[in-house]
Each structure stands twice: as structure tokens, then as C-alpha cells.
Write a protein that holds these residues in place. Structure first.
Motif, PDB file in Angstrom:
ATOM      1  N   MET A  69       0.850  -1.203   0.000  1.00 29.26           N
ATOM      2  CA  MET A  69       0.000   0.000   0.000  1.00 29.26           C
ATOM      3  C   MET A  69       0.878   1.243   0.000  1.00 29.26           C
ATOM      4  SD  MET A  69      -2.485  -1.996   0.361  1.00 29.26           S
ATOM      5  CE  MET A  69      -2.825  -3.599   1.111  1.00 29.26           C
ATOM      6  N   GLY A 118       0.349   5.576   0.511  1.00 29.22           N
ATOM      7  CA  GLY A 118      -0.395   6.843   0.588  1.00 29.22           C
ATOM      8  C   GLY A 118       0.390   7.847  -0.233  1.00 29.22           C
ATOM      9  N   HIS A 119       1.123   8.710   0.483  1.00 27.26           N
ATOM     10  CA  HIS A 119       2.000   9.626  -0.236  1.00 27.26           C
ATOM     11  C   HIS A 119       3.454   9.166  -0.214  1.00 27.26           C
ATOM     12  CE1 HIS A 119      -1.106  13.099  -0.146  1.00 27.26           C
ATOM     13  NE2 HIS A 119      -1.313  12.259  -1.130  1.00 27.26           N
ATOM     14  N   GLY A 120       3.681   7.994   0.337  1.00 24.09           N
ATOM     15  CA  GLY A 120       5.022   7.419   0.268  1.00 24.09           C
ATOM     16  C   GLY A 120       6.071   8.080   1.157  1.00 24.09           C
ATOM     17  N   THR A 121       5.640   8.911   2.128  1.00 28.49           N
ATOM     18  CA  THR A 121       6.643   9.562   2.985  1.00 28.49           C
ATOM     19  C   THR A 121       7.255   8.578   3.982  1.00 28.49           C
ATOM     20  OG1 THR A 121       5.043  10.242   4.645  1.00 28.49           O
ATOM     21  CG2 THR A 121       5.474  11.808   2.866  1.00 28.49           C
ATOM     22  N   ALA A 122       6.637   7.456   4.179  1.00 21.51           N
ATOM     23  CA  ALA A 122       7.169   6.467   5.115  1.00 21.51           C
ATOM     24  C   ALA A 122       7.311   5.115   4.429  1.00 21.51           C
ATOM     25  CB  ALA A 122       6.264   6.364   6.347  1.00 21.51           C
ATOM     26  N   LEU A 145       2.863  16.415  11.926  1.00 18.33           N
ATOM     27  CA  LEU A 145       3.097  15.380  10.927  1.00 18.33           C
ATOM     28  C   LEU A 145       3.880  15.921   9.759  1.00 18.33           C
ATOM     29  CD1 LEU A 145      -0.277  14.232  11.789  1.00 18.33           C
ATOM     30  CD2 LEU A 145       1.514  12.551  11.479  1.00 18.33           C
ATOM     31  N   VAL A 146       4.610  15.047   9.154  1.00 16.52           N
ATOM     32  CA  VAL A 146       5.333  15.414   7.949  1.00 16.52           C
ATOM     33  C   VAL A 146       4.296  15.834   6.912  1.00 16.52           C
ATOM     34  CG1 VAL A 146       6.715  14.464   6.086  1.00 16.52           C
ATOM     35  CG2 VAL A 146       7.174  13.794   8.454  1.00 16.52           C
ATOM     36  N   THR A 185      -0.722  10.749   4.428  1.00 20.76           N
ATOM     37  CA  THR A 185      -2.151  10.469   4.400  1.00 20.76           C
ATOM     38  C   THR A 185      -2.604   9.893   5.735  1.00 20.76           C
ATOM     39  OG1 THR A 185      -1.757   8.229   3.608  1.00 20.76           O
ATOM     40  CG2 THR A 185      -2.104   9.928   1.935  1.00 20.76           C
ATOM     41  N   THR A 215       1.483   3.295   9.948  1.00 18.79           N
ATOM     42  CA  THR A 215       2.782   3.357  10.628  1.00 18.79           C
ATOM     43  C   THR A 215       2.573   3.435  12.140  1.00 18.79           C
ATOM     44  OG1 THR A 215       2.834   5.688   9.976  1.00 18.79           O
ATOM     45  CG2 THR A 215       4.345   4.242   8.847  1.00 18.79           C
ATOM     46  N   ILE A 231      -6.373  -0.326   4.669  1.00 15.51           N
ATOM     47  CA  ILE A 231      -7.291   0.512   5.441  1.00 15.51           C
ATOM     48  C   ILE A 231      -7.983   1.452   4.452  1.00 15.51           C
ATOM     49  CG2 ILE A 231      -7.450   2.279   7.227  1.00 15.51           C
ATOM     50  CD1 ILE A 231      -4.705   1.092   8.270  1.00 15.51           C
ATOM     51  N   LEU A 249      10.679  14.419  14.421  1.00  7.68           N
ATOM     52  CA  LEU A 249      11.623  13.344  14.738  1.00  7.68           C
ATOM     53  C   LEU A 249      13.054  13.882  14.673  1.00  7.68           C
ATOM     54  CD1 LEU A 249       9.869  10.589  12.631  1.00  7.68           C
ATOM     55  CD2 LEU A 249       9.928  10.747  15.128  1.00  7.68           C
ATOM     56  N   ARG A 271      13.365   3.084  10.943  1.00  7.62           N
ATOM     57  CA  ARG A 271      13.697   3.330   9.542  1.00  7.62           C
ATOM     58  C   ARG A 271      15.211   3.314   9.406  1.00  7.62           C
ATOM     59  NH1 ARG A 271      13.172   9.105   8.678  1.00  7.62           N
ATOM     60  NH2 ARG A 271      15.211   8.969   9.610  1.00  7.62           N
ATOM     61  N   ARG A 306       7.699  -7.372   5.562  1.00  5.46           N
ATOM     62  CA  ARG A 306       7.874  -5.989   6.000  1.00  5.46           C
ATOM     63  C   ARG A 306       7.832  -5.857   7.515  1.00  5.46           C
ATOM     64  NH1 ARG A 306       6.440  -0.394   3.322  1.00  5.46           N
ATOM     65  NH2 ARG A 306       8.628  -0.675   2.992  1.00  5.46           N
TER      66      ARG A 306
HETATM   67  C1  LIG Z   1      11.476  11.549   7.902  1.00  7.55           C
HETATM   68  C2  LIG Z   1      10.148  11.186   8.446  1.00  7.55           C
HETATM   69  C3  LIG Z   1       9.661  11.858   9.528  1.00  7.55           C
HETATM   70  C4  LIG Z   1       8.425  11.544  10.059  1.00  7.55           C
HETATM   71  N1  LIG Z   1       7.952  12.258  11.126  1.00  7.55           N
HETATM   72  C5  LIG Z   1       6.771  11.976  11.652  1.00  7.55           C
HETATM   73  C6  LIG Z   1       6.259  12.697  12.781  1.00  7.55           C
HETATM   74  O1  LIG Z   1       6.888  13.610  13.272  1.00  7.55           O
HETATM   75  N2  LIG Z   1       5.075  12.345  13.325  1.00  7.55           N
HETATM   76  C7  LIG Z   1       4.381  11.333  12.770  1.00  7.55           C
HETATM   77  O2  LIG Z   1       3.306  11.017  13.295  1.00  7.55           O
HETATM   78  N3  LIG Z   1       4.808  10.653  11.700  1.00  7.55           N
HETATM   79  C8  LIG Z   1       5.987  10.941  11.141  1.00  7.55           C
HETATM   80  N4  LIG Z   1       6.453  10.237  10.068  1.00  7.55           N
HETATM   81  C9  LIG Z   1       5.682   9.112   9.576  1.00  7.55           C
HETATM   82  C10 LIG Z   1       4.901   9.376   8.310  1.00  7.55           C
HETATM   83  O3  LIG Z   1       5.328  10.475   7.585  1.00  7.55           O
HETATM   84  C11 LIG Z   1       3.491   9.621   8.604  1.00  7.55           C
HETATM   85  O4  LIG Z   1       3.045   8.606   9.418  1.00  7.55           O
HETATM   86  C12 LIG Z   1       2.669   9.758   7.340  1.00  7.55           C
HETATM   87  O5  LIG Z   1       1.359  10.055   7.701  1.00  7.55           O
HETATM   88  C13 LIG Z   1       2.693   8.569   6.426  1.00  7.55           C
HETATM   89  O6  LIG Z   1       1.778   8.825   5.365  1.00  7.55           O
HETATM   90  P1  LIG Z   1       2.064   8.422   3.885  1.00  7.55           P
HETATM   91  O7  LIG Z   1       0.780   8.619   3.206  1.00  7.55           O
HETATM   92  O8  LIG Z   1       3.217   9.146   3.347  1.00  7.55           O
HETATM   93  O9  LIG Z   1       2.395   6.880   4.066  1.00  7.55           O
HETATM   94  P2  LIG Z   1       3.178   5.908   3.131  1.00  7.55           P
HETATM   95  O10 LIG Z   1       4.620   6.197   3.224  1.00  7.55           O
HETATM   96  O11 LIG Z   1       2.571   5.918   1.800  1.00  7.55           O
HETATM   97  O12 LIG Z   1       2.895   4.534   3.847  1.00  7.55           O
HETATM   98  C14 LIG Z   1       3.445   4.221   5.093  1.00  7.55           C
HETATM   99  C15 LIG Z   1       3.210   2.752   5.409  1.00  7.55           C
HETATM  100  O13 LIG Z   1       1.844   2.530   5.580  1.00  7.55           O
HETATM  101  C16 LIG Z   1       1.329   1.618   4.624  1.00  7.55           C
HETATM  102  N5  LIG Z   1       0.055   2.168   4.179  1.00  7.55           N
HETATM  103  C17 LIG Z   1      -0.189   3.379   3.637  1.00  7.55           C
HETATM  104  N6  LIG Z   1      -1.498   3.562   3.441  1.00  7.55           N
HETATM  105  C18 LIG Z   1      -2.115   2.441   3.864  1.00  7.55           C
HETATM  106  C19 LIG Z   1      -3.467   2.037   3.920  1.00  7.55           C
HETATM  107  N7  LIG Z   1      -4.466   2.815   3.504  1.00  7.55           N
HETATM  108  N8  LIG Z   1      -3.749   0.805   4.407  1.00  7.55           N
HETATM  109  C20 LIG Z   1      -2.761   0.013   4.853  1.00  7.55           C
HETATM  110  N9  LIG Z   1      -1.451   0.344   4.823  1.00  7.55           N
HETATM  111  C21 LIG Z   1      -1.131   1.545   4.344  1.00  7.55           C
HETATM  112  C22 LIG Z   1       2.370   1.547   3.562  1.00  7.55           C
HETATM  113  O14 LIG Z   1       2.388   0.304   2.933  1.00  7.55           O
HETATM  114  C23 LIG Z   1       3.633   1.796   4.329  1.00  7.55           C
HETATM  115  O15 LIG Z   1       4.084   0.621   4.955  1.00  7.55           O
HETATM  116  C24 LIG Z   1       7.682  10.519   9.517  1.00  7.55           C
HETATM  117  C25 LIG Z   1       8.182   9.838   8.427  1.00  7.55           C
HETATM  118  C26 LIG Z   1       9.406  10.156   7.878  1.00  7.55           C
HETATM  119  C27 LIG Z   1       9.904   9.390   6.711  1.00  7.55           C
END
Ligand SMILES: Cc1cc2nc3c(=O)[nH]c(=O)nc-3n(C[C@H](O)[C@H](O)[C@H](O)COP(=O)(O)OP(=O)(O)OC[C@H]3O[C@@H](n4cnc5c(N)ncnc54)[C@H](O)[C@@H]3O)c2cc1C
Ligand SMILES: Cc1cc2nc3c(=O)[nH]c(=O)nc-3n(C[C@H](O)[C@H](O)[C@H](O)COP(=O)(O)OP(=O)(O)OC[C@H]3O[C@@H](n4cnc5c(N)ncnc54)[C@H](O)[C@@H]3O)c2cc1C
Lengths: 487, 416
Positions: free
Chosen positions: B64, B66-70, B128-129, B133, B140, B199, B293, B372, B411
Motif C-alpha cells: 500500500m 499513501g504519499h510514500g513519505t514512510a 506530521l510530515v 495520508t 505506521t 485501510i 523526529l 527506519r 515488512r
Molecule cells: C522523515 C520522516 C519523519 C516523520 N515524522 C513523523 C512525525 O513527526 N510524526 C508522525 O506522526 N509521523 C511521522 N512520520 C511518519 C509518516 O510520515 C506519517 O506517518 C505519514 O502520515 C505517512 O503517510 P504516507 O501517506 O506518506 O504513508 P506511506 O509512506 O505511503 O505509507 C506508510 C506505510 O503505511 C502503509 N500504508 C499506507 N497507506 C495504507 C493504507 N491505507 N492501508 C494500509 N497500509 C497503508 C504503507 O504500505 C507503508 O508501509 C515521519 C516519516 C518520515 C519518513
């Protein structure tokens, strides 16, 4: 007694000792039901283990023999979750009552599952701490039972439910293995099994040691009682308090019928002529509480409160709570029999749903008293009837069922705190789709592939469905004894 | 047919059948270094179900996004045939009067917060970053500083809908804050990195935006003092929303206490906290970089959870262990909740990271996970999870929900 069970008895005695195994039919019968006495089954055999090792050995034995087991704490549950299996083993935790540790530095307590909820607070109090979940059965109900039911109390509006206060569990799985999940530290790695175990009603195994969070006792507690002419006015006060951003520790409401009953029973002295009373309690840092208290009082007056009483001292507060806490017992006195329903609606739907309940009552001629946790929309309508009158109990059950339908229609839940157990297993399909239920069953079978842990509870089975919700008569025995308050 | 940049083949046709937009994967789509063969974006939940069912029938693995930030959190998936993009599964249904919101998993968190703020409410998640999403945050399972008062993210979730590996959508919980009907499966999906399902929507309980904020901060002369301050503040009855510790590679340890509440009471509370921490200062609002972080984006990030009386000691252990490995650690996190993050520079070798992790695990009564790894360590043989209590039960849960290991295999903890 079925044969596999007979063969088990000597081995159970080896594990739990002679005094830890009950086979005598009369003594077994004392465990035939939990707080919902309408459902009763004499257990095949009762064991009273004293340690995790004993629980594990008993469960292993059940697993080997393919015999079902039912966990039981204090037996105060109100959904027949601890209803015994007449061909199975009832595992009672009442001899596992040790407070293992009170650790104020980490704000944690470690307890055995049979410890009564209130004992945790008693042990923590000298350190200035308390255990937040406070079901009104807290003098007797066990922490293990609270885990299984994810119990809440009057103060869960602000402080949440049992699941928000449990950090670690030692669990005996349905295969008889001992697994530790979490501990004093938060966020154990991996799936949140801890979170999913809480509220699982004894179907995933037996909790044998529990680590809970302790909270610092609040600096200040203030309580107000507001009297309104109508339930609608009281309901709108609740809405305006919540949406104004005031987060009370508790918001409780009673209607005219329950006020009248409470007045007759304990002379609580609530304002005469009230169609509804609201109790609002605020706690926290003194300065914060004072600011919010003024705000809440003003909002009650704006919503049409014709009298507002305030209380700061414990004795004064107890006077305000007295009517509310005695309401269930009091209603028991004005009606030969009654059903306590437990349903939830979104707070904003309260006025509408209460109106519909009044219509249901008028149409059926069955009286309904409303005493409830207004802050979180958790209704406890008491459906009153005379069981000597032919057909009355059926009509009451029908009204009670329709109230639950109303909750579901308004996007609510069939249970806010009493759990599903046997009592509401057949209502689960009204709230969840077949796919939802099938997925829940997948989860259950991940823990219990053989289906031996508290079978026939929580999820509907064909064998079960078709029964009516439980009916109670008079005052609950625990309340009569003074061992519990029901509210 | 709804396909872009893709020569139709039986696989893409099957994946697109339910309406998903399917294209070929590119290196830019890689999840922790694994470039997918396809990227599929279902326009709605029905299409997402059909997509997962099709992947299931064909034995294709799905990760899966979302925006790939994690996307580099957790171990790299063993296989990644399809990246499922959630961004079209969006939408916000805000029941303001009930302090509840139901939100599509692909909704950007920032959009959600903006909409809630307009009604004077918030989902109590920290800094949040940008761009993350809702689904990514939940999957996460990270919680920020204010978990101390409002609970970790999972405590704010009251209902969830997720689609299983076989395409079956199932809900648990509901839309009311108080509800004990059925198993709370949302707990399982929270922090599961998408290994148990997709989700699609989450229902949260909300909080009103506080009237007033104050931060009380002070530099501690040594970790023992920071620990004592934490203890005193927690025991003071001033009910802080957060007690944050910040201890960079070099330089002193800072403790910051965040208070939220009524305007009328907040200054008295702030003064009471300030009196407990020698040399402290009070500021209005929240400091910049609150809850962010530690370290840089490319650093290796560790998460350490300990009993709250051991937080400062754990931080000291982390510094010392890093030093012994000739590297450094930047540490920050919740002293009040006992959860710290430590960043080791991207240059730290896998052996060093492992050695730090091992020595801290041995000394604390809690857990350390590699949240990470630095990009260079993505495929390194790291013990990311340490001991995972209940692992057999977790495997059993995975086995029931995803028996063919098609969702981000490898994973998660214990190779799940
Ligand atoms: C450098 C860095 C700093 C960060 N700092 C913070 C912070 O300060 N506070 C904080 O809360 N978070 C932080 N995060 C975590 C992250 O950015 C957030 O949790 C963010 O909301 C992830 O969203 P995304 O859409 O980019 O997820 P993605 O990177 O797209 O996905 C993250 C993970 O979730 C899975 N996933 C995504 N969507 C779904 C779905 N709908 N159903 C099931 N699995 C799914 C993916 O497969 C992957 O394993 C940080 C991450 C990074 C890389
Ligand atoms: C007068 C009265 C007032 C009440 N007020 C409230 C209230 O305010 N809020 C509320 O939430 N509830 C209330 N209840 C319901 C009840 O007290 C709670 O559900 C309580 O948590 C049950 O605890 P128990 O020890 O009596 O459990 P039991 O009734 O013995 O068992 C309940 C369930 O837990 C399982 N179980 C018990 N121990 C364990 C264990 N160690 N491991 C795994 N499973 C176990 C059983 O199998 C069963 O499914 C009230 C009940 C009464 C009679």
C-alpha cells in the motif's frame, strides 16, 4: 457429567489441589450465572487456580481433551459472558487476588486478574494515584473481567475505557501457553494484540497478570446538578457543553420517572418538578476546573436550567450523586420486574432517540425510565413491567429490542459497556455485516482454532440465536447487599 | 479500459477490471528499494476490493502507498508486484457535534486538520510530515508528544474499515465513542504497515482546539535532573499534554512541558510547572519543530520504549552506546510517555546500529526497534525488532488474514 470431563477431574485436582476443584452439584450451581441471572447453566466443573501455572495447566488439559472452558472473574457481567458450559470447565480467578506491585515512579500497577477494581485504587491512593476505569460494580468486579469487557465507568467520558489504561498482559492462550504482551513500557513491537485482547470477553484466553496505568489524583473536583423542565432542554445543555470544548469527567442524566423513583427510595432531594436532571463533574488542575465550571454552569442556565446546585466538598458531591447512583435500585423498587438495556447513540441524536423511546413507551403502555451516561450517548433505559401480567414480559422485551434498533438506526452501538456475551450475540448481525463477522471470527480462530475458549459468546451461532434479552426482578442482589452500586 | 502507459496484458487487465487505473511501475515507485511491476490507483473502495481480489487470484503481492513519505519504514518487502495507491480513497465526513470524523484513508492529514480546525476541533496527532495520508499515519502507527495526555494514535480510533488480502471489506468498531460490540480489529491494523489489509476508512474521536497553550522549557544540568523534573511535573497535578525531552548529539538536554487548557487557568499552571524546573522559561504556544523526529531524513531512526522512570537513563545509554561505536545519536521523544526516538547518522554501519540496539535492549525493560534504516542499510541484515513477545500469535493472525502472504510480505516484525 459427560465422560471426558469425568476423566479430567483427578488431573484437575492434581493441578489445583482438592480445595481448588468443585464438583459438588450444589456448590457448582452457585456459579450458574453472572449478573444477568436470566441465563443460567450449571458448570460441568469449577476450578479455582491460584497461579498462572495452574491456569495454564488447566487450559492445556482442556485443549488436549477438547473440553471447552469459560473464564470467570467476580461474575458481575451483565451480558452472560461468564455463562458456564455444562460440559466444560469454569475457570474462576477469585483466588488470584494479589496486587503484585504498585509502582508510583512508573505510574503503573501490576495485579492478578481476580483483584477487585477498587482495590487497585485503594492500594495506589497513599501514593496520590488512582486507577481510572470505574465501573459502578467496582467494589466487586475483577480487573480480569474489566479487561475482558473493556469496562468503562461514569468517568470514561474524559478518561476512556479499560483499553486505554492497560499496558501489559500475561495471557494463557487457548492452547495453554503463557504469553506476555507489553509491560510497563508502551508500544510493544508487532501487532497490537494487547489492544485487540481487551474487550474479547474471555474468547481469546485468560488474562493471568495485568499491568495498568495509574493516574495522578486530580487537584480539584467540582460537581454541579442542573434541573430542567424537559429532557430536551437537558439534552441541549449536554450538546452545548461538549461542543463548547468543555471536557467534563462525567455527564449523567435522569428523567422524571427515575428522579421520582430515586426520591422515593433515598430522598435525594433533587429540585421538585424537574423533568430532567443533569449531573456534570469537572476535575483537573484547580485553575482549569474553576474556569470550566463557570462556563458549564452558564451553558446549563442558557439551555433553560431552572435550578443549578454546585458542590466542591466530597460530602456535598456525594449528595448530588446519591440520587443518580441509587437510580437503578430505586427503579427496581417501583416495578416488579425490569430489563436494563445498554445501547449507544451519537450524542447529537440523544433528543431524537429519547423522543422515540417516549413514543415507544406510550404506544406499548410499557414504562421506560431513562438514566444514562449522557456525555457519551450511552443509554441505559430501564424497561419496567409486571411479570405477573400475561404477555407483559414479551411486550417489555419487544420494547427493549426496539430501543436497540433505534440505537443502530442512528449510527450507534448495541452495547456501550455491558458487552455482547450470550445476551446480544444474536443482535450482532444487526450492527455488522456477514463479512465483518466472518473477519472477527478469523481473528478469534487465530487465537483459538479449536473453539474451546468461551464458545457461543460474542459472535452469533445458529445454536444460540432466537433467545430474548435478559429479564431481572427486583434489586440486583449485589446492590441489595450494598456491595455494588448500579448506575 | 482505464490504463495509462501500459501495454495491456492479462495481468493488467485483471487488475483494472474493477475500475482501478493501472500503469507500469518505475524505479521512483520503489517501496524500500523494491520497484513494483504495476502501480494501481483504485477510484473507490469497491474498485480497491476488486483490485485486491484480482491480485489475490493471480498470486500478486501488494504494497500500500499513501504519499510514500514512510515507504522506507519497516523491512523491505520480499516481493512487490503491485503498489496500491490510496489517494483516491479520500473524503471527510465530520460530525462536529459528536466530535467524531470518518475519513477516507487516502485523505491528506493536512487537509483533514484544516477542515477540523475550521470547526474548532482537531485530531490530536502531532507535527506530521506534510503530505502524509491518514491511512499512512495509521498504518505506521506513530504517536507524537501529546500521546501523554490524549493517548497514542490507536486510542483515538473508534472505527475502521479495511479490505483483506482476498478483497473482502470488513468493518469493526463504529461511529460512537463508547462501544464494546465485537472485536476491535482496528487495533490490529494500526501500526501493521499494511500487512493485514488495506485501510480504507478510519473513524476518529476528536478534541476541541484548546483555548490556550504554554510551553515551559529548561536545560537540565544532567539526565538525573531531567528525570526528577519529569517525575515532579507528572506528580504535580498540572496535567501536561506533553513532556518532551530533546538531547542532540552534542550539547545539553532540554525538557519541554506543553500545557493546554482554559485561558483562565493556564498561567497559574505554567508557573506551577516552572517552579519545579530550575532556570525554566515560559513561552506562549508551541515551540517550532515541536514533535519532529530527530536527525535528518537519511539517518537511521531507532524507537525506544521504556518505563517512564528510566527515560533519561535510556537516553544516556543510547549516547554511550553510539559513542562506543564511534558514532553519535540525536535523541528526542516523550519523557512523559516513555517513548524516545534516536537518529544515528546515515554513515553509521549496520554493525554499529546492531551493536547500539543490542546493548540498549539488554539494559532496558522495554523495546528498541529500528523504525527506519538509513537508505544504505535498507537491505542490511539488521535485527530490526528485537524480541517480539507474542510473535506466534501474530503469525497466526497474519496466517488467517493473509494466508498466501500477499500483503507486503516480510515488512513486519518477525518477518511477517
Ligand atoms: C522523515 C520522516 C519523519 C516523520 N515524522 C513523523 C512525525 O513527526 N510524526 C508522525 O506522526 N509521523 C511521522 N512520520 C511518519 C509518516 O510520515 C506519517 O506517518 C505519514 O502520515 C505517512 O503517510 P504516507 O501517506 O506518506 O504513508 P506511506 O509512506 O505511503 O505509507 C506508510 C506505510 O503505511 C502503509 N500504508 C499506507 N497507506 C495504507 C493504507 N491505507 N492501508 C494500509 N497500509 C497503508 C504503507 O504500505 C507503508 O508501509 C515521519 C516519516 C518520515 C519518513
Ligand atoms: C450492579 C452492577 C453495575 C455495573 N456497572 C457497570 C459499569 O458501570 N460499567 C461497566 O462497564 N460494567 C458494569 N457492570 C458490568 C460488570 O461489572 C463488568 O462487565 C465487569 O467488568 C465484569 O467483571 P467480573 O469480574 O464480574 O467478570 P465476569 O462477569 O466474571 O466475567 C465477564 C467476562 O469476562 C471474562 N473473564 C473474566 N475474567 C477473565 C480473565 N481473567 N481473562 C479473560 N477473560 C475473563 C468472562 O469469561 C466473561 O466473558 C455492572 C454490573 C453490575 C452487576
Amino acid at each position: 457429567m459427560p465422560r471426558p470431563l469425568t476423566a479430567l477431574i483427578p488431573r484437575l485436582r492434581e493441578i489445583c489441589g482438592d480445595d481448588g476443584v468443585i464438583t459438588d452439584p450444589h456448590r457448582r450451581r452457585t456459579y450458574e450465572s453472572d449478573g444477568l441471572t436470566y441465563h443460567a447453566n450449571t458448570p460441568g466443573v469449577v476450578v479455582l487456580p491460584t497461579s498462572t501455572e495452574q491456569v495454564a495447566a488447566v487450559v492445556r488439559l482442556c485443549a488436549e481433551a477438547g473440553v471447552p472452558f469459560v473464564p470467570r472473574g467476580a461474575g458481575t457481567g451483565l451480558s452472560a459472558g461468564a455463562l458456564p458450559d455444562s460440559d466444560g470447565v469454569l475457570v474462576v480467578t477469585s483466588r488470584m487476588r494479589r496486587i503484585v506491585e504498585i509502582d508510583p515512579a512508573d505510574e503503573r500497577a501490576v495485579v492478578q486478574p481476580g483483584v477487585a477494581n477498587l482495590e487497585v485504587t485503594r492500594a495506589a491512593a497513599p501514593h496520590g494515584y488512582y486507577y481510572a476505569p470505574d465501573p459502578s460494580s467496582q467494589q466487586v468486579c475483577s480487573v480480569g473481567g474489566n479487561i475482558a469487557e473493556n469496562s468503562g465507568g461514569a468517568h470514561c467520558l474524559k478518561y476512556g475505557f479499560t483499553v486505554n489504561h492497560v499496558l501489559g498482559l500475561e495471557v494463557v492462550t487457548p492452547q495453554g501457553e503463557v504469553v506476555r504482551i507489553g509491560g510497563k513500557a508502551a508500544d510493544a513491537p508487532g501487532y497490537d494484540l494487547l489492544g485487540a485482547f481487551v474487550g474479547s470477553e474471555g474468547t481469546l484466553g485468560i488474562a493471568t497478570e495485568i499491568t495498568v496505568r495509574l493516574l495522578r489524583a486530580p487537584q480539584k473536583v467540582r460537581t454541579l446538578l442542573a434541573a430542567f423542565e424537559t429532557m430536551d432542554a437537558g439534552g441541549s445543555a449536554v450538546s452545548s457543553i461538549i461542543s463548547a470544548g468543555v471536557l467534563p469527567a462525567a455527564v449523567e442524566m435522569m428523567d422524571a420517572l427515575s428522579i421520582e423513583a430515586a426520591e422515593a427510595a433515598v430522598a435525594c432531594g433533587y429540585p421538585p418538578g424537574a423533568g430532567a436532571v443533569l449531573i456534570v463533574e469537572l476535575d483537573g488542575p484547580a485553575a482549569d476546573v474553576d474556569a470550566q465550571f463557570e462556563h458549564a454552569t452558564r451553558l446549563c442556565r442558557e439551555a433553560g436550567a431552572f435550578e443549578v446546585r454546585t458542590a466542591d466538598e466530597p460530602a456535598e458531591r456525594a449528595r448530588i450523586w446519591k440520587g443518580r447512583k441509587s437510580a437503578f435500585a430505586a427503579v427496581g423498587r417501583i416495578s416488579p420486574a425490569y430489563i436494563v438495556q445498554d445501547g449507544v447513540v451519537p450524542r447529537t441524536a440523544l433528543p431524537e432517540v429519547l423522543g422515540r423511546i417516549a413514543e415507544l413507551s406510550a404506544d406499548s403502555g410499557i414504562r421506560v425510565a431513562n438514566v444514562f451516561h449522557a456525555g457519551d450517548g450511552n443509554l441505559h433505559p430501564l424497561v419496567l413491567f409486571d411479570d405477573a401480567e400475561p404477555g407483559a414480559s414479551e411486550r417489555a422485551a419487544e420494547v427493549s429490542g426496539k430501543i436497540l434498533d433505534l440505537c443502530i438506526e442512528h449510527g450507534g452501538s448495541i452495547t456501550g459497556e455491558h458487552g455482547v456475551g450470550v445476551d446480544k450475540a444474536c443482535q450482532m448481525p444487526e450492527m455488522f455485516s456477514p463479512a465483518d463477522l466472518e473477519t472477527m471470527d478469523l481473528f478469534r480462530s487465530a487465537f483459538d482454532p479449536a473453539g474451546l475458549a468461551n464458545p457461543d459468546k460474542l459472535l452469533p451461532t445458529p445454536r444460540l440465536c432466537g433467545e430474548r434479552p435478559g429479564i431481572r426482578k427486583g434489586v440486583h442482589p449485589l446492590v441489595a447487599e450494598g456491595a455494588a452500586e448500579q448506575f | 479500459m482505464t490504463q495509462e502507459d501500459t501495454v495491456a496484458n492479462p495481468e493488467t487487465e485483471a487488475l483494472a477490471e474493477g475500475g482501478a487505473v493501472v500503469r507500469e511501475g518505475t524505479p521512483g515507485d520503489a517501496a524500500a528499494g523494491r520497484a513494483p511491476r504495476y502501480v494501481a490507483r483504485p477510484p473507490d473502495t469497491a474498485a480497491a476490493s476488486a483490485l485486491l481480489a484480482a491480485a489475490h487470484r493471480r498470486g500478486l503481492t501488494t504494497v500500500m502507498r499513501g504519499h510514500g513519505t514512510a515507504s522506507d519504514w519497516g523491512a523491505p518487502p520480499e516481493r512487490c508486484d503491485v503498489v496500491l495507491e490510496t489517494t483516491a480513497l479520500n473524503g471527510v465526513e465530520h460530525a462536529a457535534g459528536d466530535l467524531v470524523v470518518q475519513v477516507g484513508a487516502g485523505t491528506p492529514l493536512a487537509d483533514l486538520q484544516a477542515e477540523l480546525a475550521a470547526a474548532g476541533q482537531r485530531l490530536t496527532l502531532d507535527a506530521l510530515v506534510p503530505g502524509g495520508t491518514v491511512g499512512g499515519a495509521v498504518a505506521t502507527g506513530l504517536s507524537g508528544p501529546r500521546r501523554l495526555l490524549h493517548g497514542p494514535l490507536r486510542d483515538l480510533i473508534i472505527g475502521m474499515t479495511a479490505i483483506r488480502a482476498d478483497g473482502v471489506a470488513a468493518s469493526s468498531g463504529g461511529r460512537v465513542v463508547k462501544n464494546v460490540a465485537g472485536y476491535d480489529l482496528g487495533k490490529l491494523h494500526t501500526g501493521a504497515f499494511g500487512t493485514l489489509g488495506l485501510i480504507t476508512s478510519v473513524t476518529f474521536r476528536l478534541h476541541p482546539l484548546p483555548e490556550a497553550l504554554r510551553t515551559v522549557g529548561a536545560t537540565a544540568p544532567n539526565p538525573e535532573t531531567a528525570q526528577q523534573w519529569t517525575r515532579d511535573v507528572l506528580a504535580s497535578g498540572t496535567v501536561p499534554a506533553a513532556v518532551e525531552l530533546d538531547w542532540p548529539e552534542t550539547g545539553p538536554l532540554t525538557l519541554r512541558v506543553l500545557l493546554e487548557g482554559a485561558e483562565g487557568g493556564i498561567d497559574a499552571r505554567a508557573r506551577a510547572v516552572a517552579d519545579l524546573m530550575a532556570g525554566s522559561g515560559i513561552t506562549e504556544g508551541r515551540p517550532a519543530h515541536w514533535g519532529v523526529l530527530p536527525g535528518e531524513d537519511e539517518d537511521t531512526l531507532l524507537k525506544v520504549a521504556v518505563p517512564i522512570s528510566e527515560v533519561a537513563e535510556a537516553a544516556r545509554l543510547l549516547h554511550e552506546a553510539a559513542q562506543r561505536q564511534h558514532t553519535t545519536a540525536a535523541i528526542s521523544g516523550s519523557a512523559g510517555a516513555g517513548v524516545l526516538f534516536a537518529a544515528l547518522p546515515a554513515s553509521a554501519h549496520a554493525e554499529s546500529v546492531d551493536a547500539v540496539a543490542r546493548s540498549v535492549r539488554a539494559a532496558v525493560d522495554g523495546s528498541l526497534t529500528v523504525a527506519r534504516p538509513a537508505p544504505a542499510l535498507a537491505d542490511a541484515d539488521l535485527d530490526r525488532w528485537g524480541e517480539v513477545p507474542g510473535l506466534e500469535l501474530m503469525r497466526s493472525v497474519k496466517q488467517r488474514f493473509d494466508p498466501h502472504r500477499l500483503l507486503a510480505p516480510g515488512r513486519f516484525a518477525g518477518g511477517i
